[in-house]
Structures are given as structure tokens and as C-alpha cells.
Design a protein around this motif. Sequence first.
Motif, short mmCIF file in Angstrom:
data_model
loop_
_atom_site.label_atom_id
_atom_site.label_comp_id
_atom_site.label_asym_id
_atom_site.label_seq_id
_atom_site.Cartn_x
_atom_site.Cartn_y
_atom_site.Cartn_z
N PHE A 288 0.84 -1.20 0.00
CA PHE A 288 0.00 0.00 0.00
C PHE A 288 0.88 1.25 0.00
N ALA A 289 1.92 1.25 0.85
CA ALA A 289 2.85 2.39 0.88
C ALA A 289 3.58 2.52 -0.46
N ALA A 290 3.91 1.38 -1.09
CA ALA A 290 4.58 1.42 -2.39
C ALA A 290 3.67 2.03 -3.46
N PHE A 291 2.37 1.73 -3.40
CA PHE A 291 1.43 2.34 -4.34
C PHE A 291 1.34 3.85 -4.10
N LEU A 292 1.33 4.27 -2.85
CA LEU A 292 1.33 5.70 -2.56
C LEU A 292 2.60 6.36 -3.09
N GLN A 293 3.72 5.66 -2.96
CA GLN A 293 4.99 6.20 -3.44
C GLN A 293 4.98 6.31 -4.96
N ALA A 294 4.53 5.26 -5.64
CA ALA A 294 4.53 5.27 -7.10
C ALA A 294 3.59 6.33 -7.66
N SER A 295 2.52 6.64 -6.92
CA SER A 295 1.57 7.65 -7.38
C SER A 295 1.90 9.06 -6.86
N LYS A 296 3.03 9.21 -6.14
CA LYS A 296 3.52 10.49 -5.62
C LYS A 296 2.57 11.09 -4.58
N ALA A 471 -5.36 4.23 -4.36
CA ALA A 471 -4.14 4.99 -4.66
C ALA A 471 -3.89 5.03 -6.16
N ALA A 472 -4.12 3.89 -6.83
CA ALA A 472 -3.93 3.86 -8.29
C ALA A 472 -4.96 4.74 -8.98
N MET A 473 -6.20 4.71 -8.49
CA MET A 473 -7.28 5.46 -9.16
C MET A 473 -7.12 6.97 -8.99
N VAL A 474 -6.75 7.43 -7.78
CA VAL A 474 -6.62 8.88 -7.61
C VAL A 474 -5.43 9.42 -8.39
N SER A 475 -4.46 8.55 -8.69
CA SER A 475 -3.31 9.02 -9.47
C SER A 475 -3.74 9.49 -10.85
N TRP A 476 -4.88 9.00 -11.34
CA TRP A 476 -5.36 9.41 -12.65
C TRP A 476 -5.85 10.85 -12.66
N LEU A 477 -5.99 11.44 -11.49
CA LEU A 477 -6.38 12.85 -11.39
C LEU A 477 -5.16 13.75 -11.22
N THR A 478 -3.97 13.18 -11.32
CA THR A 478 -2.71 13.92 -11.17
C THR A 478 -1.86 13.72 -12.42
N PRO A 479 -0.73 14.46 -12.52
CA PRO A 479 0.17 14.22 -13.66
C PRO A 479 0.85 12.86 -13.63
N PHE A 480 0.68 12.08 -12.55
CA PHE A 480 1.40 10.82 -12.39
C PHE A 480 0.44 9.65 -12.46
N LYS A 481 -0.18 9.48 -13.61
CA LYS A 481 -1.15 8.40 -13.79
C LYS A 481 -0.45 7.04 -13.69
N MET A 482 -1.05 6.13 -12.91
CA MET A 482 -0.49 4.79 -12.75
C MET A 482 -1.06 3.88 -13.83
N GLY A 483 -0.20 3.50 -14.78
CA GLY A 483 -0.54 2.51 -15.77
C GLY A 483 0.12 1.19 -15.42
N PHE A 488 3.55 -2.21 -12.05
CA PHE A 488 4.69 -3.13 -11.95
C PHE A 488 5.77 -2.56 -11.04
N GLN A 489 6.01 -1.26 -11.18
CA GLN A 489 7.02 -0.58 -10.35
C GLN A 489 6.62 -0.66 -8.88
N ALA A 490 5.34 -0.42 -8.58
CA ALA A 490 4.87 -0.48 -7.19
C ALA A 490 5.02 -1.89 -6.62
N LEU A 491 4.70 -2.92 -7.43
CA LEU A 491 4.85 -4.29 -6.96
C LEU A 491 6.32 -4.62 -6.71
N ASP A 492 7.19 -4.11 -7.58
CA ASP A 492 8.63 -4.31 -7.41
C ASP A 492 9.13 -3.63 -6.14
N ILE A 493 8.75 -2.37 -5.95
CA ILE A 493 9.16 -1.62 -4.76
C ILE A 493 8.64 -2.29 -3.50
#
Length: 727
Positions: A288-296, A471-483, A488-493
Amino acid sequence: MSHPSALPQDASPVIAKGVDEEPLASNQREPANRLGLLISVICALYTAFHIFVMNAYPLETWTYRMLHLSGGLVIGFLAYSALVQKLHTEEGMAPPRGLVELAVLGLAALGVGYGFAMVAFAWGGWWLAGVVAPAPFVLQSHGLPLVAGTALAVVAGWIWSPRDRSRVYLGDWLLCLASITVAGYILFVVGGLRLRAGTSLAQPADLYAALAGVILILELTRRLTGLALVVIVGVFIAYSFLGPWLPGFLAHRGYEAKRFFTYIFTDQGILGDPIAVSSTYIILFIVFAAFLQASKVGDYFVNFAFACAGQTRGGPAKVAVFASGLMGMINGTSAGNVVSTGSLTIPLMKKVGYSPKSAAAIEATASSGGQILPPIMGAGAFIMAEVTGIPYTDIVIAAIIPAVLYFISVYFMVDLQALKLNMKGLPRAELPKFNVLVRQVYLFLPIIILIYTLFAGYSVIRAGTLGMAAAAMVSWLTPFKMGPKQVFQALDIGAKMSVQMVAVCAAAGIIVGVIALTGVGARFSALLLSIADQSQLLAMFFAMCIAIILGMGMPTTAAYAVAAAVVAPGLVQLGVPVLVAHFFVFYYAVMSAITPPVALAAYAGAALAGSDPMKTSVEAFKMGLAAFIVPFMFFSSHELLMQGEWADIAHVFVSAMLGMFLLSAAVIGYFFGRIGLLPRAMLLGAALAMVDGGWLTDGIGLAVAAGLFVWQRKMVTPASLSRGSVD
């Protein structure tokens, strides 16, 4: 490495960039190209496996925990070297190996390879031919070569591991293979092992597999956390064998190696409660923290805090209290949080006038406090729920008032220190604009959804998974959309961040297993009871000291797991309610991170601030003094844990808040103006008088505080009164 902020650059000044990113450890590798991609794929698959099993396809308990442990060991040995790493070598070539190194690695490869081949042969016979009982030599002969090969690979890493971050040493590949072999053997014989482990019926092959597993766990723990926890585990292992020669209540009959090591690798030890929580709740919230990190989103939290409080006196310190507490709650590591958020807050605190020692201490105190902040509590709430059987929601509700008291105390200290030293905040022009940030308040939605689902009756696993999705969904409202790439980056982190907790929980499981096997926990309980015959307060003080000592140098998760096994049962036998007893030891296990002489969080802050580590730890101890008093407060007034009538809860909460203010004023030496040693001692006494929560002691505390207030008003000059007035 800088990253863009969650805000457009032309919209508002940006302070926080990548604050929640995990910096590379000194021995952490950073392989590139195909090797880096291979390790990232392994990490992402490891994380995805956990999410899938927890949400869709539950596995048998031992199988799931063993796969969790084995996968963590593999990733750990791939990601972390045995020695401190340097930058990539200029020539990019491996140095030539000497004959001794080649001989050691060759023998290690033969031993580990033979062990792996035998276990693989057994599994292959089962899968391909349905043979569930291979020839005796297959599983009986693999163990000793496996242990010898594992030990040689570990030693080779200590001596010859290259210092190039871009390569994985051959010995570490062998340790990965050994980790898979141990898991393969234990899972192949798991049915029989459940019945014979820890008894005279245990087989030599069981002993060797368990011994190899313990070696792997201790080596990875050393790489990830240093020697402190390894030494403590080693002391407990030695205790299991030296019992007949020890004096007094420490004496026991002793155990042979076969019984000891096979018992340790059961759900009473390594596969017990710490790994149970690590394989479910801890890894879930780390991801969960990694998803927050990946979405800034983490950057937004800190920028929002600066927009709210950055311009107030001592503003960066107040931001550190809020932001570091919030991030520490999620990521679950005090020292790691100090390094990540402290790299931003400590320089800014120094900029507005805090000394390096104070800046580092404030950051360490706030980061450590995140471990007691609901609803996540750095995974502490989940471990407590697992150990005690108390519903998670009850634990979170009970944690609210103590956490508020802790953070309000630190806030008071920060504010009074700024007032005493006439500090200012950061200029408004250098801070993010609140009216811009408030339009992105939806970035708090992942936390809000997490809290709502937890209290709406969803399981912790389902709530954490929904938080990730949010966390992934709200990122779509920012410049840092999680695709797909960012997921994959969040899962890796997430996998790389969770490896430390896997090693720590496995090491803590060894200690818990020793305590269960030898009965030393019951002996500590008897000792506490004998002390309580003289004074219950003295028994509680003794319990506090044991919890702190056991936690020194250990991450919070391991510290609490050990203290819960050694100290908490004794407190329960004293008549202390289970919830109160576990909160008592939990607080002191957490605060061991800022308790001299081994204060990991304070030392991490001192390294960033350039201050003296020991002086910083003493300062952090003073800043976090509330956490050393609050447990005695809820021991004497259970209402602070939301136990009792609302009127009584409100009474003790208000009196405790006043006590925290008096305590802060005594520590800082500022109470409506500067005060000397005698008034500070009187204020400290007044604060302690309010610990009891009774009307009489509250009246005494208030009377002393009022008397000092009047004295201050009469004795200081108008000029000094004007300088010391509260804004």
C-alpha cells in the motif's frame, strides 16, 4: 535522484520531492539491464503472489508462510550484498578469482547443488510418477552437504563479495538456491514434520534443513539490520543449549540440536505469529505504501503539511511531527522513515534555527511515533491482534488517545522551543500554496477509504487491497497516472521494501520459539510476580526496562514480538488486562528506537544532521518523554484506552493533555517565559501528579501549575514578559 512533485511547477512552490522513496542502503545492489529486470520481475511476482493468495486463493498455512519466507530470502540475497557496495566499477568487469575463492565456491556449489538435486528429484518423482516416498537416500543424504555448502557460501560472501552494485555475487546465487532447497524439503515432508518436529522422532534430515534455514535467516538479517538483532538471536540460541549450567531462574535442562532446530522451524517459532503477520498484514500495507509512493501521494502529504504549518514559528519541525508521523505509520520502520522524510525536514529545521542535534531528535521522535499512530501503527496493531486475539478495530480505537497525547506532547515541545529561541517559520513565498493544494485534497482518499473500510467491517486484507486500488485510481487525477508500468514498479518496490520485515520477523520467530521451548517467559512472569509482592509500580518499571532492553537495536516488529512473549504474560498474571499489558510493552518496544545507548532512529537522524549520535539520542529521549510516561497513565487509568464511561474518558483525557503541556514545558524550560531548574522540577512533578487520573492528583498538579504561572507573572520584568508572551 530528484522526482517531479505532485504539483505543476508553475502552480505553486514545491518543497517535497520523492520524500517517501527508500534510499539505497550501503550494501544494496542496483543492477541494470537484464539482471535488474530479472530481479524486478521476481519481486513483482512475489508481491502479486501474496495479493492473489490473500484475496482469491488461500493456501495451507505452513505452505504459504514457507513460500513467503523462502521468496523473501531469495530477493534479499539478490538485492543486498554481504559487504558495503561502491558505485559501478569503471571497467565493468569482475576481478579475477583466486584459487582459494574458487575452491570455496566450488565446494559450496557442490554441497548446495547436491542438496537441491535431491529435493528436486523427490518433487519430480511426486509430480511426474506419483511417488510420495522416494528412496531413503534421496532425502536423508541431502542435509549435511546443504548445511556445509550454505555455510561456505556465507563465508565466501563475507570475504570475497565484490563491491560493485551492478553484479550479484556467485555465492549469493548459491544462497538463493539453498533458500529454495530448504523450503522444498520442508514442504515435501510437512505432514510428518508437523508431528515429529521438536521431539525425539525428528530425523537428521529435518535437523539439517532447519539448521540451513536458520543460517540463511541470520545472514540476511545481518545484511539488512546489522549485527544487533543477530547477536540477540545468537544469545537466545545459546541459551537453549547452556541451560543446565545457568544460575537461578534462567536454568533449564537444555536441548539437543535435533530437537531444538526442528522445533524452531514450526509455527511455534519461525513460522509462528511474526511471520504470520509479515506474510499477510505487513506485506499488504508495505505494498500500500509502495502504491502511494509510485503515485507520488507521499509528496502531497508533506507539501500539504508545509502549506498548513510551514510559516508558523519552527514550522519545519511542526511539519516533521505531522508528516513523519503519517509516513511512519504506513511504512513501519522508524530509522527508514527518518532517512526518507528527514532528508527534507532536517535541513529546513536547521535553516530556521534549530540546532543539528534538535533537528535530528525531532525527526527521530516523530518517525518513531508513527509506529503508535492508528489505524496502521506500523503493523503493530496487526501483530497485537494476532498475538492477543483482540479484534483489530478494538486495538485501533484503544490507540487513539495515547497517540494523540504523544504527538501533542512533541508538538508542545517543538512550539515551546521555537518560542523560547524566538524562531520564525519559512517565508510564505517559499512554501506551497494552500489554496492550490486544497484542490487536490482527494489525494487523501486512499487513507480515508482504508480507515472507512476497516471500521465498516471489511477484513483487513480487503481494506488494504481497496486502499491500493484507490491509490492507483486517484493518481489518474494527477500528472502521475499509474498505468501497467507504474503498477509493476509499485509491486517491485513493495517486495524490496518488505524483505527487511521478512528477515526481522523470521529472526523474531527464533526468539519466540526459544522462549516457548525453554519456558523462560514463564520464569520472567514469576519474577515479576515476586517483585509485585513488594510493589506493583516497581514491577511495572522492571517490565518497562526489560521491554526497552529487548528492543534496543531491533526493528519495532521484532522488538514487540519478543517483548510480548517475555514481558506481557507476566503483566497479565499481575492482573493487568490483556489489552493494557500489550499496549504497555508495545510502547516501550517502539520507543527503544530513541532510547540511549542504542537508538537506531536517533542515530539515523544524527547522520543526516551531522550531529553527535549519543547527544542526539539523549535529545530524542527528552522529546519523546511522553511515550515513557503515557503507558503508566493508561496502566493507572484504563479510560485512556477507551475503557469505561465516556465522562470518565473525557476527564482523564483532558487532565492528561494538561499533563503533557506541563511535561513539555518542564523539558524545554519555558512556561510563559524562561524558567530555571527548580520551577522545571516542580512542573515535572505537577505533570507526573496528573498521571494517576484521580481528582486529587489532578488538583495538586493544577495547583502547582497555577502557582508557577502566578509566580512567573509577578517575578519577570515587563520586557522579558513581552518577549516570552504567547502569540
